[in-house]
Design an enzyme around this catalytic site. Structure first.
Site, PDB file in Angstrom:
ATOM      1  N   LYS A  53     103.090 -72.886 135.593  1.00 24.73           N
ATOM      2  CA  LYS A  53     102.188 -72.755 134.437  1.00 24.73           C
ATOM      3  C   LYS A  53     100.756 -72.529 134.907  1.00 24.73           C
ATOM      4  CE  LYS A  53     105.387 -75.373 131.613  1.00 24.73           C
ATOM      5  NZ  LYS A  53     105.873 -76.640 131.107  1.00 24.73           N
ATOM      6  N   GLN A  97     103.951 -82.665 130.623  1.00 27.14           N
ATOM      7  CA  GLN A  97     105.240 -82.175 131.130  1.00 27.14           C
ATOM      8  C   GLN A  97     106.335 -83.229 130.903  1.00 27.14           C
ATOM      9  OE1 GLN A  97     105.825 -79.020 132.424  1.00 27.14           O
ATOM     10  NE2 GLN A  97     107.967 -79.638 132.367  1.00 27.14           N
ATOM     11  N   ASP A 120     102.209 -76.892 123.221  1.00 26.90           N
ATOM     12  CA  ASP A 120     103.676 -76.898 123.322  1.00 26.90           C
ATOM     13  C   ASP A 120     104.317 -76.801 121.936  1.00 26.90           C
ATOM     14  OD1 ASP A 120     105.067 -76.840 125.683  1.00 26.90           O
ATOM     15  OD2 ASP A 120     104.847 -78.979 126.112  1.00 26.90           O
TER      16      ASP A 120
END
Ligand code: NDP
Length: 283
Positions: A53, A97, A120
């Site tokens: 990422k 994460q 997200d």
């Protein structure tokens, strides 16, 4: 019939070129999109995902940092850190994460993130907006899948879409996005009876099970579109999807490969969401 491959890697390269230009325009206005990725503990797969990422962010000019935190951090300490990021006006996107250590309640953490920075798209506020068809951060993997379908101008309206898998991050939201575009959606999962009979009716089949090569041509209608979300690492180290690519390609009209399929699109949509956040998301 031999299926046309929808190459997510190539599509993501194209999309990232446009994003790079968009970021340059934002920088001319003194806005530097910034993504903070929070990594708790030492899970090697998570570390590799967050590095991917960061690298992809750099490619398009998004500034990004990985905040590495100890496995032993408490839930309330983690929430405090998220609140600091929420209040930092230079941070546009926050991504924690997953998975998190088991002593931390994932839902509490997701809900601590400011919904206007939730790149997200997992916060219940954004999930609700997605369900009601409003503009919001869409979860990256489902959004990537929709973008792949759009890239090939595949008709969604009126088609029967079957989704195998009902997780909160893939199965449920991808079904919702297909429904939002007027597909007729059926969800299948581990308790589904007669799976093959249902999947054989699918015009669009999305497979998000997490088991290598479980879906072959016997599950696929001639001419269907097959989206393979699975990422499975075999004992020999290679990556494979949930779909037996060689077999499925004989029945499908379109198919996504693994690797170079949905995976690169997921990261690309994260970049898209971060740019959207930098432009300013209203609650
Ligand atoms: P989950 O484990 O959360 O969900 C798997 C789903 O598959 C569950 O709903 C489960 O049913 C269902 N399932 C399991 N076995 C069967 C079966 N035999 N028949 C029918 N349904 C079954 O996984 P995720 O949704 O998080 O991920 C799915 C896959 O996608 C994984 O390989 C993951 O690595 C990959 N992935 C890929 C991404 C990408 O960017 N390409 C991003 C995210 C995930 P039940 O609910 O009943 O248990």
């Amino acid at each position: 019939m031999v299926a046309e491959v929808i190459n997510g890697k190539e599509l993501s390269i194209k999309l990232k070129l446009n994003m790079k230009k968009e970021v340059e325009h934002l920088k001319e206005k003194n806005i530097v999109p910034h993504l903070t990725v929070v990594l708790v503990g030492n899970n090697p797969a998570s570390r590799s995902y967050v590095n991917g990422k960061k690298k992809a962010s750099e490619e398009v000019g998004i500034s990004s940092e990985i905040l590495e935190l100890s496995e032993a951090i408490t839930e309330s300490e983690l929430i405090q850190i998220i609140e600091q990021l929420n209040n930092d006006e230079n941070v546009h996107g926050i991504l924690v994460q997953l998975p998190l250590p088991i002593h931390i309640n994932v839902q509490h953490i997701i809900e601590a993130i400011d919904p206007t920075k939730d790149v997200d798209g997992f916060h219940p506020y954004n999930v609700g907006k997605m369900m009601t068809g409003q503009d919001t951060f869409l979860p990256c993997t489902p959004y990537g899948i929709m973008t792949m379908l759009h890239s090939k101008k595949i008709t969604i309206e009126g088609k029967h879409a079957v989704v195998i898998g009902r997780s909160n991050i893939v199965g449920k939201p991808v079904g919702q996005l297909l429904l939002n575009e007027n597909a007729t959606v059926t969800y299948c999962h581990s308790r589904t009876e007669n799976l093959k009979e249902i999947t054989k009716q699918a015009d669009i089949l999305v497979v998000a099970v997490g088991r290598p090569n479980v879906i072959d041509k016997e599950y696929i209608k001639e001419g269907a579109v097959v989206i393979d979300v699975g990422i499975n690492r075999l004992e020999n180290g290679t990556l494979t999807g949930d779909v037996d690519f060689d077999s499925a390609s004989l029945h499908a009209a379109y198919i996504t490969p693994v690797p170079r399929g949905v995976g690169p699109m997921t990261i690309t949509m994260l970049l898209h969401n971060t740019i959207k956040a930098a432009k300013g998301m209203k609650k």
